[in-house]
Structures are given as C-alpha cells and as structure tokens.
Write a protein that holds these residues in place. Structure first.
Motif, PDB file in Angstrom:
ATOM      1  N   ALA A 338       0.778  -1.183   0.077  1.00 39.06           N
ATOM      2  CA  ALA A 338      -0.147  -0.114  -0.112  1.00 39.06           C
ATOM      3  C   ALA A 338       0.743   1.394  -0.024  1.00 39.06           C
ATOM      4  O   ALA A 338       0.223   2.233  -0.286  1.00 39.06           O
ATOM      5  CB  ALA A 338      -0.938   0.105   1.236  1.00 39.06           C
ATOM      6  N   ILE A 368      -9.212   1.065  -2.567  1.00 42.29           N
ATOM      7  CA  ILE A 368      -8.389   0.060  -1.941  1.00 42.29           C
ATOM      8  C   ILE A 368      -8.324  -1.253  -2.490  1.00 42.29           C
ATOM      9  O   ILE A 368      -7.343  -2.000  -2.757  1.00 42.29           O
ATOM     10  CB  ILE A 368      -8.328   0.171  -0.425  1.00 42.29           C
ATOM     11  CG1 ILE A 368      -7.964   1.591  -0.099  1.00 42.29           C
ATOM     12  CG2 ILE A 368      -7.449  -0.831   0.309  1.00 42.29           C
ATOM     13  CD1 ILE A 368      -8.091   1.822   1.426  1.00 42.29           C
ATOM     14  N   LYS A 369      -9.740  -1.637  -2.474  1.00 45.10           N
ATOM     15  CA  LYS A 369     -10.191  -2.969  -2.941  1.00 45.10           C
ATOM     16  C   LYS A 369      -9.532  -3.320  -4.393  1.00 45.10           C
ATOM     17  O   LYS A 369      -9.039  -4.574  -4.562  1.00 45.10           O
ATOM     18  CB  LYS A 369     -11.728  -3.264  -3.177  1.00 45.10           C
ATOM     19  CG  LYS A 369     -12.043  -4.473  -3.664  1.00 45.10           C
ATOM     20  CD  LYS A 369     -12.484  -4.398  -5.126  1.00 45.10           C
ATOM     21  CE  LYS A 369     -13.637  -3.505  -5.087  1.00 45.10           C
ATOM     22  NZ  LYS A 369     -14.301  -3.173  -6.815  1.00 45.10           N
ATOM     23  N   LEU A 372      -5.416  -3.492  -3.708  1.00 45.32           N
ATOM     24  CA  LEU A 372      -5.028  -4.356  -2.725  1.00 45.32           C
ATOM     25  C   LEU A 372      -5.851  -5.938  -2.755  1.00 45.32           C
ATOM     26  O   LEU A 372      -6.998  -5.601  -2.468  1.00 45.32           O
ATOM     27  CB  LEU A 372      -4.609  -3.985  -1.275  1.00 45.32           C
ATOM     28  CG  LEU A 372      -3.905  -2.732  -0.867  1.00 45.32           C
ATOM     29  CD1 LEU A 372      -4.156  -2.262   0.469  1.00 45.32           C
ATOM     30  CD2 LEU A 372      -2.586  -3.073  -1.400  1.00 45.32           C
ATOM     31  N   PHE A 375      -7.378  -7.439   0.289  1.00 49.47           N
ATOM     32  CA  PHE A 375      -8.188  -6.481   1.204  1.00 49.47           C
ATOM     33  C   PHE A 375      -9.761  -7.123   1.472  1.00 49.47           C
ATOM     34  O   PHE A 375     -10.165  -7.132   0.532  1.00 49.47           O
ATOM     35  CB  PHE A 375      -8.141  -5.120   0.758  1.00 49.47           C
ATOM     36  CG  PHE A 375      -8.788  -4.036   1.484  1.00 49.47           C
ATOM     37  CD1 PHE A 375      -8.354  -3.689   2.629  1.00 49.47           C
ATOM     38  CD2 PHE A 375     -10.095  -3.342   0.978  1.00 49.47           C
ATOM     39  CE1 PHE A 375      -8.806  -2.631   3.444  1.00 49.47           C
ATOM     40  CE2 PHE A 375     -10.463  -2.217   1.724  1.00 49.47           C
ATOM     41  CZ  PHE A 375      -9.786  -1.884   2.957  1.00 49.47           C
ATOM     42  N   ARG A 404     -14.890 -11.581  -0.477  1.00 46.66           N
ATOM     43  CA  ARG A 404     -14.216 -10.642   0.290  1.00 46.66           C
ATOM     44  C   ARG A 404     -15.071  -9.520   1.115  1.00 46.66           C
ATOM     45  O   ARG A 404     -14.563  -8.936   2.090  1.00 46.66           O
ATOM     46  CB  ARG A 404     -13.323  -9.523  -0.863  1.00 46.66           C
ATOM     47  CG  ARG A 404     -12.438 -10.366  -1.504  1.00 46.66           C
ATOM     48  CD  ARG A 404     -11.560  -9.662  -2.626  1.00 46.66           C
ATOM     49  NE  ARG A 404     -10.808  -8.565  -2.248  1.00 46.66           N
ATOM     50  CZ  ARG A 404     -10.424  -7.502  -2.986  1.00 46.66           C
ATOM     51  NH1 ARG A 404     -10.600  -7.371  -4.239  1.00 46.66           N
ATOM     52  NH2 ARG A 404      -9.431  -6.323  -2.471  1.00 46.66           N
ATOM     53  N   GLN A 429      -5.578  -8.028   4.799  1.00 43.08           N
ATOM     54  CA  GLN A 429      -5.525  -6.959   5.384  1.00 43.08           C
ATOM     55  C   GLN A 429      -7.042  -6.674   5.560  1.00 43.08           C
ATOM     56  O   GLN A 429      -7.683  -6.805   4.701  1.00 43.08           O
ATOM     57  CB  GLN A 429      -5.079  -5.913   4.634  1.00 43.08           C
ATOM     58  CG  GLN A 429      -5.230  -4.434   4.793  1.00 43.08           C
ATOM     59  CD  GLN A 429      -4.218  -3.950   6.081  1.00 43.08           C
ATOM     60  OE1 GLN A 429      -2.899  -4.540   5.992  1.00 43.08           O
ATOM     61  NE2 GLN A 429      -4.812  -3.552   7.066  1.00 43.08           N
ATOM     62  N   TYR A 431     -10.585  -4.978   7.449  1.00 41.56           N
ATOM     63  CA  TYR A 431     -11.245  -3.772   8.122  1.00 41.56           C
ATOM     64  C   TYR A 431     -12.675  -4.538   8.786  1.00 41.56           C
ATOM     65  O   TYR A 431     -13.184  -5.274   8.304  1.00 41.56           O
ATOM     66  CB  TYR A 431     -11.472  -2.832   7.250  1.00 41.56           C
ATOM     67  CG  TYR A 431     -12.530  -2.866   6.287  1.00 41.56           C
ATOM     68  CD1 TYR A 431     -13.970  -2.669   6.386  1.00 41.56           C
ATOM     69  CD2 TYR A 431     -12.039  -3.682   4.939  1.00 41.56           C
ATOM     70  CE1 TYR A 431     -14.598  -2.970   5.262  1.00 41.56           C
ATOM     71  CE2 TYR A 431     -12.995  -3.653   3.914  1.00 41.56           C
ATOM     72  CZ  TYR A 431     -14.174  -3.588   4.117  1.00 41.56           C
ATOM     73  OH  TYR A 431     -15.095  -3.937   2.950  1.00 41.56           O
ATOM     74  N   ILE A 508      -3.824   1.430   6.138  1.00 42.03           N
ATOM     75  CA  ILE A 508      -3.085   0.289   5.528  1.00 42.03           C
ATOM     76  C   ILE A 508      -1.949   0.377   5.400  1.00 42.03           C
ATOM     77  O   ILE A 508      -1.405  -0.635   4.667  1.00 42.03           O
ATOM     78  CB  ILE A 508      -4.003   0.415   4.266  1.00 42.03           C
ATOM     79  CG1 ILE A 508      -3.804   1.513   3.157  1.00 42.03           C
ATOM     80  CG2 ILE A 508      -5.452   0.028   4.306  1.00 42.03           C
ATOM     81  CD1 ILE A 508      -4.256   1.389   1.952  1.00 42.03           C
TER      82      ILE A 508
END
Length: 662
Positions: A338, A368-369, A372, A375, A404, A429, A431, A508
């Motif tokens: 990241a 971000i998806k 990464l 994620f 995901r 990674q 959340y 991240i």
C-alpha cells in the motif's frame, strides 16, 4: 512410569507445575488436566515445524484459556521452538522473560495469539479458520492444495461462558468452517467452585444448534480416544467440530485433583512432591526432564520438518505451473504494497461537493479493494449505513469462501476478535465496521489488536450528535476519548475527503498499529486548506496573518469547518486566529517537538477546543488559559442541525468562547 507417550505427557505437567511453583504465581490446574490432549494433538495430528514457526501452511493452535500458559510454554520448550530454554521455564512470570503470565503474540516464538480475556482466543480461532478458507478458495487448484491446514483452539468452561464464544461459533457454524476444531477442556470447575453454581447448560447441544459436529472424549487421559476424536473431526469437511474432552483439573496432584483450588495458585512444595510421586517421575529436582523424553519430542519435530519440506516442493511446482498465481501470492503477503498509494493521484482524488465522511470512506474502500487484492472486511450488519460494501467483490459465505465482503451479523465483539484472527493468520488486510457508539462492544478486542500490534482498521460511522433523531443511545460522546486512551492505537476523525483518504492511507500502510476512522453521517464541505499534512495527525488548516496568532482554535471532524467559519467571523472583529485540524491526536503526539511547536506554539496560550464529543483528552492542548466547546452530557433526539445549535456548536458560540479568553 509407562511408555514414552505417557512420559512425554507427564513432562508437560511437571514443567507447568514447577514453573508456577517457582514463580509462586500462576494456574497449574489447566495444564495438569489438559496435558494429554495437548500432547496427542501436537505430537500426532498437527502439522507444525519448530524450525520454521512462520511456515505459511502450518496448522494453527490457539490456547484460548490463556491463564494455562505453562501448558503452551511446556510444549514450545519440549518441541524446541525458538530456543525456549529450561531457564525460560524457570523464569515464568518474571520481568523480561519469554514466559509471561499469559501468552503474548510476537513476544514468544510459537504463540499464535495473545490470550487471557476468556473467549477471545475462540473468536480469533474462527478468524484464522476463515482466513484459511478464503486463501484456499483463491489459491488452490485441482492439482495443488497449497493452502490446506487446520485451526485448533483449546479452552475451558470460562471460555464457553463468555458471550464472545457463542457469537463467534454461531458464525462459524453458519459458515461451515470444516477446518476449525474446538477442544473443550470440560472439568466442571471455575474459580468459585463447581460450575453447577452458574453454568448448567448442555454445551454440546448448544454447539449442535450452531451447526457443529459434536464429539465426546470420556477420559481426558486416553490418548487413543482423543486421537480418534481428532481424526473424526478432520473427516467432517462441511462442519466445524467441538470435541468435549472430560478432564480433571489439577490431574496428578492427589490433594488438588478436581478442586477449584487447583485453578489459580501454586500447588505448594508438598503437593509438587506428591504430584511427582503420583506420576512416578524419576526425579524430585525442579524442571527435570529425562533425555528420552527430549529425544521423543525431537523425533516428532524432525518428522514435521519433512512435512514442510514436502510442501515447499509442492509450492515450487505450483509456482512454476501457475506463475500468475505465484505473483498474486506475493502480493497477498507483501506488507508494503500500500505504500505506493502516496503518489497515486486517483487514490487521493475527490469531487468538490459536500459529502459525509462515511460516504467518502466508502469510495476509499473501493479504491483500496482495486489496488490490494488481499483487502477483506465487513460490518456488524450495518454495511449499508457504514458504507463498507466492496462492489463486485463477492460475499464470503459457506458457498463462496473467495468472497471479500464479510458479514458478521450483529456481533461487534466477535467481529473484532475474528478479524484479529484474520490478521494473525497472515496474508490478509482486514477492516471491521459498526456505529461509533457501539465501539463500546468492540473495545475489549480492539485492545488486543493494540497489544498484538495488528494493523486492523475500524470504520466507526455516525460519529457525534450529528446522528440526530436516533437520540442519546446512538450518539457517541465519550467513545473517541476511550480510543484515544488506548496505547498503540490511532483514532482519526477526518474533516473532509482529503483527511479521509489520509486516514485510510495511514491505516493500510501501518505495520504495527490499529487505526479507527470516526466518520460522519451528515455532509461536510471540502476544505481549501486540507492536505496530506493530515498524515501528521494535526496541522494548520487555516492560519492567521500574524506571526503569532491572537488565539488558536483546535477541532476535528465536522467541527473543523465550523472553526474556520468562526475564524472568519472573528477576523471581522479584529481577532486573528489560527485553526488547527486535529484528525488524530495519537499521530500528532508522535511528531517532532519542533513540528508540534510550529503547529501549537507555547507562546499562544489562548486556545479553544471545538469537538461535538467529550472534552476529555483535550486538556494537554487547551492548557490552563483555554476553553472548550464540547459536550458536557449526553445528546438528545432531534434533527442534527437542531442539536448542534442546542449544544452550542455554532459560529456565534465559538466566537464568544474565543472572545471570552482574550
């Protein structure tokens, strides 16, 4: 004395009892009762390599009953993990030792999770099993199973009483996590005595209701019976398994067996001697282990190293046949992936319109998806409100482990423990998300995130009295102060799109610190002065024209734009103030003394903090000569704009507060 297996089991008991006795502190009961099941598992049914404790395809073992840490330390010592020596065993619970009172991840080689709060390990084990299922779905091919391992977790009645275990195992059963195996150390004793005084439910039936296969081992010292149950558990690939192993707490100590007094205090010198007589141990010398026992453990460890060697060969062949998958694997395990986003213009781009920071966060999550691939994350049944759904990323379920988007249901506490497990497993990674006020349910496991140095991200929306009509039960007041008080935890409350992007970038790219984002439901303007300086935790967003400002207004989140408006009103009255945006006190405190002096010069003692939350924690910046525009009590049920006016979050009140200290 019996065969080598019996001697090897008893070595665990002797080391555990001697360690607690020497420390004059600890819990001998669990290790004495559970030694047989732990040995049978580690010696004959678990793939692990002491020579490479981080082997990606190892089976995971979590000791959820972390008070019984000497069970785990004895296993690690006997198998030769990380040179955990007999001296380390003798230094149990001593300052700086590798054998602290409860297992600590990252401190002792071979410890997969920090455990102690009962039930937490159960939740983390579910997360590890979910990680295995997801990675297997992504990477395995018909001819190569490069991700293929089990998660074992051992705990007792206390773990089963804690609500977190029910939350976590309810989800595990729903997801059909067939490689999760729970070893229930059922000795019917808790600290206050027999579990009959407070815990008479049929645990087996509860797990059946969760969707588990349930097995029972009547004799917790019968290695053959334990081994048969473990293999039966492995054979059921569609359901997680709970094995009830009936044990005697304090087994081997005649005066303590089956008694609550065996749980949390040293056995005593006389009882240690009686234990060694009962077990026919060949020496009364503390920490004595016969050489043939060490040889047995070494032979098992050597055999396990060959299991990893075979996997390494398989993985090399996999990498050659599927180079694209190997490249993807490397991306999943690249902890620096990241970092490059700092110069990614598309990542930082935003529309010039007022928007809620929860919406802006949702945009960032989807950016971000796409950048990464590892994620993953989700919400405690609030994704539409938290804006945490990843588009076109699939839903993780029994029928699609490659998805995901994680759905935790209304289980905030387990959600956080499970996601700690996802992070502990490696390769992902993660959340989590809920309403900010419900971070009270999240906090105990967020504390473990901090202790373990796991950079888990917390999306906490509806961040103030701006929640409005839902009223005080849903309006956070003291929660940000709570998170700011956590060591090794960064709590961001961004003011606009740029600060939201900065908060996500920080989250991240951090390697050892969990990060929370407290986000608004209401729309906020995009601020001309906001910048990547938000990555420093606090910065000057609107400065005075004077070298030394007349006063400083400090704010976070939705109150930054209010503070800028107040600055403009004050200027008309000849008062020239600086506005400092403080999205993250925790990060600001890490800056150099020179930078902090530049932002908040000590010469300017007239300071006002503006935040629609508790003032707790602002004192170190406000000082003795400053003032606050903050919440003094709980909120109320009314439209947000009515509440902000009611509680004084107006330009007029901020202006008058500044004038009041001039």
């Amino acid at each position: 004395m019996g065969n080598i297996d019996t001697k090897s089991v008893n070595a665990i008991r002797i080391l555990a009892a001697d360690a607690v006795q020497k420390a004059n502190s600890g819990h001998p009961g669990l290790p004495l009762g559970s030694a047989a099941m732990a040995y049978e598992l580690w010696a004959k049914h678990m793939n692990h390599n002491p020579k490479n404790p981080q082997w990606a395809n190892r089976d995971r073992f979590v000791l959820s009953g972390g008070h019984g840490s000497t069970l785990l330390y004895s296993l690690l010592h006997l198998f030769g993990y990380g040179d955990l020596s007999i001296d380390d065993m003798a230094n149990f619970r001593q300052d700086g030792s590798l054998t602290p009172g409860h297992p600590e991840y990252g401190h002792t080689v071979g410890v997969e999770a920090t455990t102690g709060p009962l039930g937490a390990g159960m939740g983390m084990a579910v997360g590890m099993a979910m990680a295995e299922a997801h990675l297997a779905a992504v990477f395995n091919k018909d001819d190569f199973k490069v991700v293929d391992h089990y998660t074992f977790v051992l705990g007792g009645d206390g773990c089963m009483m804690e609500g977190i275990s029910s939350e976590a195992f309810s989800l595990a059963g729903t997801l059909g996590l067939g490689k999760l195996i729970v070893l229930y150390d059922s000795n019917k004793i808790s600290i206050e005595g027999s579990t009959d005084i407070a815990f008479t439910e049929d645990v087996k039936k509860r797990f059946e209701a969760f969707g588990f296969q349930t097995l029972v081992v009547e004799d917790g010292n019968n290695l053959e019976e334990i081994g048969k149950a473990i293999e039966e558990a492995k054979a059921d690939t569609t359901r997680p398994t709970m094995i009830t192993v009936k044990t005697q707490i304090g087994y081997g100590c005649p005066a303590k067996m089956g008694k609550a007094s065996a749980h949390g205090e040293p056995l005593g010198a006389d009882n240690i001697e009686a234990l060694k007589d009962f077990l026919e141990w060949p020496s009364k010398e503390p920490f004595y282990v016969p050489q043939d026992v060490y040889d047995n453990y070494k032979a098992i460890a050597d055999a396990n190293s060959k299991v990893e060697e075979n996997w390494n060969q398989q993985f090399a062949a996999y990498s050659e046949k599927y180079p694209n998958m190997r490249d993807l694997w490397d991306k999943y395990y690249d902890k620096n992936a990241a970092d490059q986003l700092i110069d990614d213009e598309e990542f930082w781009k935003y529309e010039e319109k007022a928007d809620a920071t929860r919406n802006l966060s949702g945009v960032m999550i989807n950016r971000i998806k796409d950048r990464l691939p590892n994620f993953v994350g989700g919400s405690a049944d609030l994704a539409p409100s938290n804006k945490t759904n990843m588009k076109d990323a699939g839903d993780f379920s029994k029928n699609n482990y490659a998805g995901r988007n994680l759905h935790f249901g209304v289980r905030e506490l387990a959600m956080t423990a499970i996601s700690n497990g996802l992070m502990l497993h490696g390769g992902l990674q993660a959340y989590v998300a809920t309403f900010f006020v419900f971070s009270d349910y999240v906090k105990p496991m967020a504390r473990l995130s901090s202790l373990m140095g796991l950079p888990l991200t917390f999306v906490l929306t509806h961040d103030s009295i701006g929640v409005g009509e839902d009223g005080p039960t849903h309006e956070p007041i003291e929660q940000l102060a709570m998170l700011r008080a956590l060591p090794n935890f960064s709590a961001f409350r961004p003011a606009d799109a740029t600060e939201t992007a900065a908060a996500w970038f920080y989250a991240i790219t951090n390697k050892k610190t969990p990060t929370a984002l407290a986000l608004t439901r209401q729309n906020l303007p995009q601020l001309a002065g906001s910048s990547k300086e938000a990555l420093r935790g606090g910065y000057v967003i609107a400065d005075s024209t004077k070298e030394t400002p007349d006063a400083i207004i400090m704010a976070s989140g939705s109150e930054v734009s209010l503070s800028i408006d107040a600055k403009e009103a004050l200027a008309k009255e000849g008062i020239d103030v600086r506005v400092v945006s403080m999205p993250c006190m925790d990060v600001f405190e890490q800056q150099s003394a020179e930078y902090k002096e530049f932002v908040l010069p000590k010469a300017v003692r007239k300071r006002v903090a503006v935040e629609a939350l508790s003032d707790f924690g602002w004192g170190k910046y406000v000082g003795l000569d400053g003032a606050y525009v903050t919440m003094k009590g709980f909120g109320a049920s009314a439209p947000a704009d009515v509440l902000f006016k009611k509680f004084g979050f107006t330009v007029e009140n901020v202006v008058n507060t500044v004038k009041g200290i001039m």
